[in-house]
Design an enzyme around this catalytic site. Structure first.
Site, PDB file in Angstrom:
ATOM      1  N   ASN A 154     -33.289 -56.389 -62.654  1.00  0.00           N
ATOM      2  CA  ASN A 154     -33.353 -56.563 -64.109  1.00  0.00           C
ATOM      3  C   ASN A 154     -34.600 -57.316 -64.548  1.00  0.00           C
ATOM      4  OD1 ASN A 154     -31.082 -55.130 -64.636  1.00  0.00           O
ATOM      5  ND2 ASN A 154     -29.799 -56.855 -65.231  1.00  0.00           N
ATOM      6  N   GLU A 200     -27.077 -56.612 -55.467  1.00  0.00           N
ATOM      7  CA  GLU A 200     -27.952 -57.768 -55.252  1.00  0.00           C
ATOM      8  C   GLU A 200     -27.087 -58.944 -54.806  1.00  0.00           C
ATOM      9  OE1 GLU A 200     -31.675 -57.482 -58.288  1.00  0.00           O
ATOM     10  OE2 GLU A 200     -29.713 -57.766 -59.228  1.00  0.00           O
TER      11      GLU A 200
END
Length: 666
Positions: A191, A153
Site C-alpha cells: 500500500n 504481508e
C-alpha cells in the site's frame, strides 16, 4: 513451535468471511465472530455462495464444500474464541475499535494465543499497546479476495517475538499463502506505493491531464494490468482509497490527498467511467501520464528500499501476486535503467518539492534462492512463487551459489532443497526458450542447459545428505532437480510430471537418465512419453519419491525438529508392474500402432495410452526414448538439444502452453 489447529476470525465482512473460508478449506477449525448474529449469518451465507460457485466451476465437489462449511462455526460471543490458537482481527479500519477489541480478547484468551491484525494502514506497534503479552501480537495484512489471493504481508511490531514471526510465516505457507516480511511502517510495502499510485491518477485528472478513461488505459498499458486506477477504486471503494491515502500523508508533500479524491469520496459515488473505446491516444499525452505514474511508483519504491521496509524481491512480489501487475516495481526500474529512473524520480520530486531518495540499481538485486541454517541443517529455498519458482539463468546461478556455500560449510550435515508457494519448481522459464528460438540463438539454450546440468551434477554428487522437500508441484526441470537428491519427500498435495514431450521438447536436465536409474526404464518411459501427472502417493508407490509427509512434518523436518526418514524400497504393485513391463518390452510407436507384446494391461487402456502419446511431438518423443534406452548419462541429453529446439514443433508447443496443439513431426 505450537501447531495452529483452531483459528478465530473477528469480523464477518468481506475480508473476514474470505479468511474464514480459506482457513476452513485448509482443514482448520474456524470460529467466525462478529458483534451481532445477523452479521455472522450474512458472512456464512457469503461463504456458502462463493463455495457453491466453486462447485459450478468444477473447483470443488459438493462433498468438499460440505466439509469446508462443517469446519466453520459462527458466533456473536467473543468468549467462544477462548480455545483458539490464533485470532485474526478483520474489522473495519478504526483504531479505537481495534484497540478495544484487543483489550477484550486479551482478557479472554490464554497468553499462548497469537493475536493478529489485518490492518492495512495502522501501526502494528501502536496497536500492540492494547494487548497483554505484546510479544504474541503481529500484523497479517491479507489482500482481496483473501480466499483466492495468495499474498499476505507479515508485519512484526517492535515487541513481536521471533517465535511469533516464524510461527506466522509457517502458518501462512501451510494455509496456501505467499508471505512477504515487512517492517512496521505506515502502508507497509504494497500500500505504500499502490495507494499513492491511485492518488496520483486523481491528481492527473484534477489537473486536466487526460480523462478517466485515458488515464486508466495508459496505466493498463504501462503496468500490464487488467484494470486502471479509477476502475480499481470503484471496485474496492473510493472512500477506502481516501482513508488509506490519509494514513500516508505523514510521509510528506508527495503523499497529500488529492482534493478531487476527497470530493468524490464525499459524494459516496463511484468514478464515472464510460464505455467509450479508446483506440488512439495522443502520444505526448500518453508520455506525460506514463512518466508521472512511473515517477510516483519509482519514487515511493526507492524510499521503501532506502528505508529497508522489505527486500527488493518481496516488493516486486507484492505487486505481482497481490495486485496482479504483470511487472513489479523492481522489474520496471530494471527495465528502464538507473539513468532513466533517476530522471523520472527527479522530475517527480521537483513537482512536489520532495527530497529525492537514493536511486541505485545495486538495490534492485532480487534474491530468488535463499539459504539459512538451523542447527546442522542448511535450507535452500527457491523463492520465486510469482513465477512458480521456474528455473531461469539467474535462479540456477543463485542455486549454484547457495548450494556451494552449504556444501563448503563444515557445520552442515544435511542440505534441504525446497520451494516457496504452491510449487517446488514448475519447470524452466518457457519464455527464455521461445525468445532464443525466435532469435536463432540456440547456443544460449545449450549453454543454459549445460550449466544447469553441471549444477545438478554437483548436487547429485554431494558428500552430504541432500533432501528434496517437495512442498508443491514438481514439473519438468523441478522434478529433475528433485531427482538429484538422496531422499525425496513430498507433501500430500504435491504433483509430479514430465510435460516436455507435450510441448515439443524432452527433459534435458538429467530427467531421462536419473528417472530410469531410480525406477527403471519402463516406468521412466511411461512418465516421460505420456507426460502424465501423478500424485505424491503414486510417486511414492513406484519409488520416484521416498515418503509422503504432512506439511507440519515437512516444516518440522526442515527446522530439525524431527529426523528425516530413510528411504525404503517396496515391490511394485501389479498395476505399476504392468506399466513397467509394457514400456520395457515395446517402443512407443508400436504401442501407438497397436503392435505390442504385453498381456497384463487391458487393450482399452493400451489404446488410450497410444492416443495420448500420439498427440505428443514426434521428434521429441523419439529422442527421449532413445536417450532412455541408451542410458549414457545426463550429458548425453545435451547432444540432441539443437535438433529438438530447431523443430517447428518446439516453437509451436512452447508458444501454446495449455492449448491443444497438432504437431507435425518437423
Amino acid at each position: 513451535m505450537k501447531p495452529i489447529k483452531h483459528v478465530g476470525v473477528v469480523g464477518a465482512g468481506t475480508m473476514g468471511s474470505a479468511l474464514a473460508q480459506k482457513f476452513a478449506q485448509e482443514g482448520l477449525r474456524v470460529t467466525l465472530a462478529d458483534r451481532e448474529l445477523a452479521y455472522v449469518l450474512k458472512g456464512l451465507e457469503g461463504i456458502r455462495r462463493v463455495l457453491n460457485e466453486g462447485v459450478e466451476k468444477n473447483i470443488f465437489t459438493p462433498e468438499e464444500v460440505s466439509q469446508f462449511l462443517s469446519n466453520i462455526k459462527g458466533t456473536e460471543q467473543l468468549s467462544d474464541l477462548a480455545s483458539c490458537d490464533l485470532i485474526v482481527e478483520a474489522i473495519y479500519e478504526d483504531f479505537q475499535a481495534k484497540t478495544q477489541l484487543f483489550k477484550t480478547l486479551s482478557d479472554i484468551v490464554p497468553g499462548s494465543t497469537v493475536l493478529a491484525t489485518n490492518t492495512s494502514s495502522f501501526s502494528v506497534t501502536e496497536l500492540s499497546a492494547s494487548v497483554t503479552k505484546p510479544e504474541r501480537f503481529i500484523g497479517m495484512h491479507y489482500f482481496y479476495h483473501a480466499a483466492k489471493n495468495r499474498l499476505v504481508e507479515i508485519i512484526p511490531g517492535e515487541k513481536t517475538s521471533s517465535e511469533t514471526k516464524e510461527a506466522m510465516m509457517r502458518f501462512s505457507m501451510m494455509t496456501g499463502k505467499d508471505p512477504i516480511l515487512t517492517l512496521d511502517a505506515y502502508g507497509f510495502a504494497v500500500n505504500r506505493f499502490f495507494v499513492p499510485w491511485l492518488n496520483e491518477s486523481v491528481r492527473l485528472l484534477q489537473e486536466g491531464t487526460g480523462t478517466i478513461e485515458i488515464i486508466d488505459e495508459v496505466c493498463k498499458r504501462t503496468f500490464g494490468i487488467g484494470m486502471g486506477p479509477f476502475a480499481l477504486m470503484n471496485a474496492t471503494g473510493v472512500p477506502i482509497a481516501l482513508h488509506a491515502q490519509r494514513t500516508l500523508e505523514f510521509f510528506g508533500k508527495a503523499y497529500q490527498v488529492a482534493e478531487l479524491l476527497k470530493e468524490q469520496a464525499g459524494k459516496k459515488e463511484n468514478w464515472p467511467i464510460t464505455d467509450t473505446a479508446i483506440e488512439l491516444i495522443n502520444a505526448d499525452l500518453e508520455k506525460k501520464i506514463r512518466e508521472r505514474m512511473l515517477g510516483c511508483v519509482f519514487f515511493v519504491s526507492s524510499q521503501i528500499l532506502d528505508e529497508k521496509i522489505c527486500r527488493a524481491a518481496d516488493l516486486n512480489r507484492g505487486a505481482k501476486i497481490g495486485l496482479k501487475w504483470k511487472k513489479g516495481p523492481v522489474d520496471l526500474m530494471t527495465h528502464y535503467g538507473e539513468t532513466e529512473v533517476k530522471r523520472l524520480v527527479g522530475d517527480y520530486c521537483s513537482l512536489y518539492q520532495e527530497k529525492a531518495p537514493a536511486v541505485s540499481a545495486g538495490r534492485w538485486r532480487m534474491d530468488y534462492v535463499t539459504l539459512r541454517k538451523t542447527g546442522n541443517n542448511a535450507i535452500i529455498t527457491i523463492d520465486k512463487p510469482e513465477d512458480l519458482n521456474a528455473l531461469n539463468e539467474e535462479v540456477v546461478r543463485q542455486l549454484d551459489d547457495r548450494f556451494s556455500r552449504a556444501e563448503a560449510d563444515p557445520a552442515v550435515s544435511t542440505i534441504f532443497i525446497t520451494g516457496s508457494g504452491k510449487a517446488f519448481v514448475a519447470g524452466a522459464d518457457i519464455k527464455f526458450f521461445i525468445d532464443n528460438i525466435k532469435d536463432k540463438t540456440l547456443g544460449r539454450i545449450v549453454e543454459f542447459t549445460s550449466y544447469g546440468q553441471n549444477v545438478f551434477e554437483k548436487i547429485d554428487r554431494s558428500g552430504k545428505l541432500v533432501v528434496a522437500a517437495l512442498n508443491g508441484m514438481a514439473l519438468g526441470g523441478g522434478l529433475e532437480l528433485a531427482l538429484c537428491a538422496d531422499i525425496i519427500v513430498a507433501s500430500p498435495k504435491a504433483i509430479l510430471a514430465f510435460p516436455e514431450t507435450g510441448i515439443g521438447i524432452y527433459p534435458g536436465l538429467g530427467g531421462t537418465q536419473r528417472t530410469a536409474a531410480r525406477i527403471g526404464k519402463g516406468l521412466a518411459k511411461y512418465l516421460i512419453l505420456t507426460g502424465r501427472t501423478i500424485s505424491a502417493y503414486d510417486a511414492a508407490e513406484i519409488g520416484l519419491i521416498d515418503h509422503v509427509v504432512g506439511l507440519e512434518e515437512l516444516f518440522a523436518m526442515l527446522e530439525g525438529e524431527t529426523e528425516v526418514r530413510k528411504s525404503k524400497k517396496t515391490a511394485l504393485s501389479p498395476r505399476w508392474s504392468a506399466y513397467a513391463e509394457l514400456y520395457s518390452k515395446n517402443r512407443y510407436e508400436d504401442i501407438i500402432n497397436g503392435i505390442y507384446s504385453n498381456g497384463n494391461i487391458k487393450s482399452e487402456e493400451v489404446s488410450r495410452l497410444g492416443i495420448i502419446m500420439g498427440r505428443k511431438a514426434p521428434v521429441a518423443m523419439r529422442i527421449a526414448e532413445e536417450l532412455i534406452e541408451a542410458a549414457k548419462g545426463p550429458q548425453s541429453e545435451l547432444e540432441k538439444l539443437v535438433a529438438v529446439f530447431s523443430t517447428s514443433d518446439a516453437l509451436k508447443g512452447l508458444s501454446s502452453i495449455g492449448k491443444k496443439v497438432e504437431f507435425e513431426g518437423k
